[in-house]
Scaffold this active site. Sequence first.
Site, PDB file in Angstrom:
ATOM      1  N   LYS A  49      -9.536  55.937  16.582  1.00  0.00           N
ATOM      2  CA  LYS A  49      -8.859  56.088  17.837  1.00  0.00           C
ATOM      3  C   LYS A  49      -7.191  55.946  17.585  1.00  0.00           C
ATOM      4  CE  LYS A  49     -13.619  53.820  18.636  1.00  0.00           C
ATOM      5  NZ  LYS A  49     -14.219  52.381  18.449  1.00  0.00           N
ATOM      6  N   GLN A  93     -13.811  46.039  17.498  1.00  0.00           N
ATOM      7  CA  GLN A  93     -14.373  46.446  16.771  1.00  0.00           C
ATOM      8  C   GLN A  93     -15.482  46.084  16.222  1.00  0.00           C
ATOM      9  OE1 GLN A  93     -13.856  50.053  16.681  1.00  0.00           O
ATOM     10  NE2 GLN A  93     -16.138  50.146  15.678  1.00  0.00           N
ATOM     11  N   ASP A 116     -13.600  49.245  26.720  1.00  0.00           N
ATOM     12  CA  ASP A 116     -14.770  48.716  25.621  1.00  0.00           C
ATOM     13  C   ASP A 116     -16.236  48.919  26.917  1.00  0.00           C
ATOM     14  OD1 ASP A 116     -15.422  49.823  23.450  1.00  0.00           O
ATOM     15  OD2 ASP A 116     -15.304  47.849  22.501  1.00  0.00           O
TER      16      ASP A 116
END
Length: 277
Positions: A49, A93, A116
């Site tokens: 990322k 994450q 997200d």
Amino acid sequence: MVTILDGKAVSEKRLELIKEAISESGLYPRLATVIVGSDPASQMYVRMKHRACERVGIGSVGIEIPDDATTAKVLETIGRLNADNDINGILVQLPLPKQIDTDKVISAVKIEKDVDGFHPTSLGLLMSGKPVFTPCTPTGIMTILKEYHIPVAGAHAVVAGRSIDVGRPMAALLTNADATVTVCHSKTRDLAGELRRADILVSAIGKAHFITPEMVKPGAAVIDVGINHLDGKLVGDVDFDAVKEVASAITPVPGGVGPMTIATLMENTFTAAQRMQ
Ligand code: NAD
């Protein structure tokens, strides 16, 4: 002749477009990633990322919190990033270590920075048909379908898997795009029968080569979200070699859905920066 849905190529194209758009905007979007612990797979995803950020002109800040951290410690970090006007997007994450209350952490991310799309409000807005940020993996799949002109409106889509990060938002996105959607899961009685009715079959189960040709309607578009290890190789949920003989279109693993997830994260982060401006 089957079409291989080349997510890697689509993602490359999207990343170039985002890079151009960011450069023209004069903005310098910034993404913060938060990783708790030292899980090698999570660390690899976060590194990928950051690399994508660098490529498109997004600044990235990586915050690493030790394995034994408390929920309070993670919440404090999220609070700091929420308040930092230089940060446009926050990505936590997952999975988090067992002692951390994942729901609390996800709910703590400021909605405007929820790139997200996992915050309950983001998911609720998606369900209501008025999405703000939508989860990256299913959103990337919608981009693949669009890119290859696979008709969604009126199609019968069957999603195998009902997780918050893939299955459920996938079903909502397909519904919002006017598909007729069936969601299957581990308690579905006749999985093969349900899957065989799909014009668009999305598998997000997490079982290597679980989807065989008998479960696929001839001519269906097959989207494989699964990432599994089999005999030292990375494979999807779909038995690719056999299913490509009956499908009209199919994503490979690797090189299908995975790269689109990261491209979508870049798009969401740029959108967050534009909205914050
Ligand atoms: P999960 O474990 O949270 O959910 C799996 C789902 O599959 C559950 O809803 C379960 O009910 C269903 N399921 C399990 N066994 C089943 C069966 N026999 N029949 C029908 N349904 C069954 O997993 P997830 O987070 O949704 O991820 C699914 C897969 O996708 C994993 O392999 C994961 O690694 C992969 N994944 C890939 C990406 C990507 O970017 N490519 C992103 C997220 C997840």
